[in-house]
Write a protein that holds these residues in place. Structure first.
Motif, PDB file in Angstrom:
ATOM      1  N   PRO A   1       0.826  -1.209   0.000  1.00 12.94           N
ATOM      2  CA  PRO A   1       0.000   0.000   0.000  1.00 12.94           C
ATOM      3  C   PRO A   1       0.863   1.262   0.000  1.00 12.94           C
ATOM      4  CG  PRO A   1       0.039  -0.983   2.175  1.00 12.94           C
ATOM      5  CD  PRO A   1       0.735  -1.937   1.276  1.00 12.94           C
ATOM      6  N   VAL A   2       0.359   2.284  -0.674  1.00 12.89           N
ATOM      7  CA  VAL A   2       0.989   3.600  -0.694  1.00 12.89           C
ATOM      8  C   VAL A   2      -0.089   4.656  -0.507  1.00 12.89           C
ATOM      9  CG1 VAL A   2       2.891   2.866  -2.170  1.00 12.89           C
ATOM     10  CG2 VAL A   2       0.792   3.748  -3.215  1.00 12.89           C
ATOM     11  N   THR A   3       0.318   5.870  -0.166  1.00  8.10           N
ATOM     12  CA  THR A   3      -0.665   6.894   0.157  1.00  8.10           C
ATOM     13  C   THR A   3      -1.120   7.718  -1.042  1.00  8.10           C
ATOM     14  OG1 THR A   3       1.078   8.463   0.729  1.00  8.10           O
ATOM     15  CG2 THR A   3       0.207   7.084   2.511  1.00  8.10           C
ATOM     16  N   SER A   4      -0.423   7.627  -2.157  1.00 11.35           N
ATOM     17  CA  SER A   4      -0.807   8.397  -3.334  1.00 11.35           C
ATOM     18  C   SER A   4      -1.915   7.684  -4.105  1.00 11.35           C
ATOM     19  CB  SER A   4       0.387   8.591  -4.262  1.00 11.35           C
ATOM     20  OG  SER A   4      -0.032   9.172  -5.490  1.00 11.35           O
ATOM     21  N   TYR A   5      -3.047   8.355  -4.276  1.00 12.27           N
ATOM     22  CA  TYR A   5      -4.175   7.717  -4.951  1.00 12.27           C
ATOM     23  C   TYR A   5      -3.852   7.422  -6.412  1.00 12.27           C
ATOM     24  CZ  TYR A   5      -5.457  12.038  -7.401  1.00 12.27           C
ATOM     25  OH  TYR A   5      -5.463  13.135  -8.231  1.00 12.27           O
ATOM     26  N   LYS A   6      -2.900   8.138  -6.978  1.00 14.52           N
ATOM     27  CA  LYS A   6      -2.572   7.965  -8.397  1.00 14.52           C
ATOM     28  C   LYS A   6      -1.934   6.612  -8.673  1.00 14.52           C
ATOM     29  CE  LYS A   6      -1.949  12.932  -9.110  1.00 14.52           C
ATOM     30  NZ  LYS A   6      -1.022  14.010  -9.502  1.00 14.52           N
ATOM     31  N   LEU A   7      -1.442   5.960  -7.634  1.00 11.03           N
ATOM     32  CA  LEU A   7      -0.754   4.687  -7.811  1.00 11.03           C
ATOM     33  C   LEU A   7      -1.663   3.490  -7.557  1.00 11.03           C
ATOM     34  CD1 LEU A   7       2.677   5.581  -6.168  1.00 11.03           C
ATOM     35  CD2 LEU A   7       2.036   5.627  -8.587  1.00 11.03           C
ATOM     36  N   TRP A   8      -2.914   3.743  -7.268  1.00 11.74           N
ATOM     37  CA  TRP A   8      -3.860   2.651  -7.047  1.00 11.74           C
ATOM     38  C   TRP A   8      -4.542   2.307  -8.365  1.00 11.74           C
ATOM     39  CZ3 TRP A   8      -5.264   0.430  -2.140  1.00 11.74           C
ATOM     40  CH2 TRP A   8      -4.418   0.828  -1.102  1.00 11.74           C
ATOM     41  N   ASN A   9      -4.872   1.021  -8.508  1.00 19.98           N
ATOM     42  CA  ASN A   9      -5.270   0.504  -9.813  1.00 19.98           C
ATOM     43  C   ASN A   9      -6.778   0.510 -10.061  1.00 19.98           C
ATOM     44  OD1 ASN A   9      -2.768  -1.565  -8.820  1.00 19.98           O
ATOM     45  ND2 ASN A   9      -2.528  -0.503 -10.771  1.00 19.98           N
ATOM     46  N   LEU A  10      -7.557   0.391  -8.995  1.00 19.10           N
ATOM     47  CA  LEU A  10      -8.990   0.215  -9.189  1.00 19.10           C
ATOM     48  C   LEU A  10      -9.745   0.814  -8.023  1.00 19.10           C
ATOM     49  CD1 LEU A  10     -11.017  -1.253 -11.147  1.00 19.10           C
ATOM     50  CD2 LEU A  10     -11.025  -3.110  -9.457  1.00 19.10           C
ATOM     51  N   TRP A  11     -10.945   1.339  -8.309  1.00 22.63           N
ATOM     52  CA  TRP A  11     -11.773   1.970  -7.294  1.00 22.63           C
ATOM     53  C   TRP A  11     -13.177   1.412  -7.290  1.00 22.63           C
ATOM     54  CZ3 TRP A  11      -9.002   4.879  -4.143  1.00 22.63           C
ATOM     55  CH2 TRP A  11      -7.820   5.447  -4.621  1.00 22.63           C
ATOM     56  N   GLY A  12     -13.778   1.448  -6.107  1.00 25.00           N
ATOM     57  CA  GLY A  12     -15.202   1.173  -6.005  1.00 25.00           C
ATOM     58  C   GLY A  12     -16.005   2.398  -6.391  1.00 25.00           C
ATOM     59  N   GLN A  13     -17.313   2.290  -6.267  1.00 23.68           N
ATOM     60  CA  GLN A  13     -18.189   3.362  -6.723  1.00 23.68           C
ATOM     61  C   GLN A  13     -18.270   4.518  -5.737  1.00 23.68           C
ATOM     62  OE1 GLN A  13     -19.188   0.575  -5.335  1.00 23.68           O
ATOM     63  NE2 GLN A  13     -20.927   0.988  -3.994  1.00 23.68           N
ATOM     64  N   GLY A  14     -17.837   4.313  -4.518  1.00 22.65           N
ATOM     65  CA  GLY A  14     -17.878   5.359  -3.508  1.00 22.65           C
ATOM     66  C   GLY A  14     -19.126   5.288  -2.660  1.00 22.65           C
ATOM     67  N   THR A  15     -18.997   5.694  -1.406  1.00 24.08           N
ATOM     68  CA  THR A  15     -20.136   5.745  -0.488  1.00 24.08           C
ATOM     69  C   THR A  15     -20.028   7.031   0.322  1.00 24.08           C
ATOM     70  OG1 THR A  15     -21.368   4.520   1.199  1.00 24.08           O
ATOM     71  CG2 THR A  15     -18.967   4.388   1.324  1.00 24.08           C
ATOM     72  N   GLN A  16     -21.162   7.719   0.453  1.00 22.40           N
ATOM     73  CA  GLN A  16     -21.170   9.020   1.122  1.00 22.40           C
ATOM     74  C   GLN A  16     -21.192   8.848   2.631  1.00 22.40           C
ATOM     75  OE1 GLN A  16     -21.208  12.316  -0.252  1.00 22.40           O
ATOM     76  NE2 GLN A  16     -20.890  12.893   1.890  1.00 22.40           N
ATOM     77  N   VAL A  17     -20.319   9.580   3.294  1.00 18.95           N
ATOM     78  CA  VAL A  17     -20.320   9.680   4.749  1.00 18.95           C
ATOM     79  C   VAL A  17     -20.518  11.152   5.107  1.00 18.95           C
ATOM     80  CG1 VAL A  17     -18.949   9.475   6.851  1.00 18.95           C
ATOM     81  CG2 VAL A  17     -18.877   7.660   5.125  1.00 18.95           C
ATOM     82  N   THR A  18     -21.561  11.428   5.876  1.00 16.93           N
ATOM     83  CA  THR A  18     -21.854  12.789   6.287  1.00 16.93           C
ATOM     84  C   THR A  18     -21.919  12.832   7.804  1.00 16.93           C
ATOM     85  OG1 THR A  18     -23.131  13.184   4.267  1.00 16.93           O
ATOM     86  CG2 THR A  18     -23.443  14.721   6.101  1.00 16.93           C
TER      87      THR A  18
END
Length: 123
Positions: free
Chosen positions: A103-120
């Protein structure tokens, strides 16, 4: 192909808790990392927490250390983010991510993402 499905977001008052889940499918994950990022309106996607599947080592952003816990369930290929003592500044869309390797902290180096979930988090 890896697929990520998130769940668990919602609305909570400051000081409350939520648990996010991310179910992964499509490959074995022994040498992969999974993690959580978040993105507030008008801001860049930022690292929250990550876990290396092999061995379970974890990495946290300073802003969430001591409040958030990332964990995994090997049998279910699922990663969780337990969020306690939530603050209004934690409000964002939370994205589950997958990458090959450590794992690394830069989002640009990650390969795949989920659709996202809102937290308020309300004050």
């Amino acid at each position: 192909q890896v697929q990520l499905v998130e769940s668990g977001g919602g609305l909570v008052q400051a000081g409350g808790s939520l648990r996010l889940s991310c179910a992964a499918s499509g490959r074995t994950f022994n040498n992969d990392a999974m993690g959580w990022f978040r993105q507030a309106p008008g801001k860049q996607r930022e690292f929250v927490a990550a876990i290396y599947w092999s061995g379970g080592s974890t990495l946290y952003a300073d802003s969430v250390k001591g409040r958030f816990t990332i964990s995994r369930d090997n049998a279910q290929n699922t990663v969780y983010l337990q969020m306690n003592s939530l603050k209004p500044e934690d409000t964002a869309v939370y994205y589950c991510g997958w990458k090959a390797g450590i794992p690394v902290t830069s989002y640009k180096l990650w390969n795949l993402w989920g659709q996202g979930t809102q937290v308020t988090v309300s004050s």
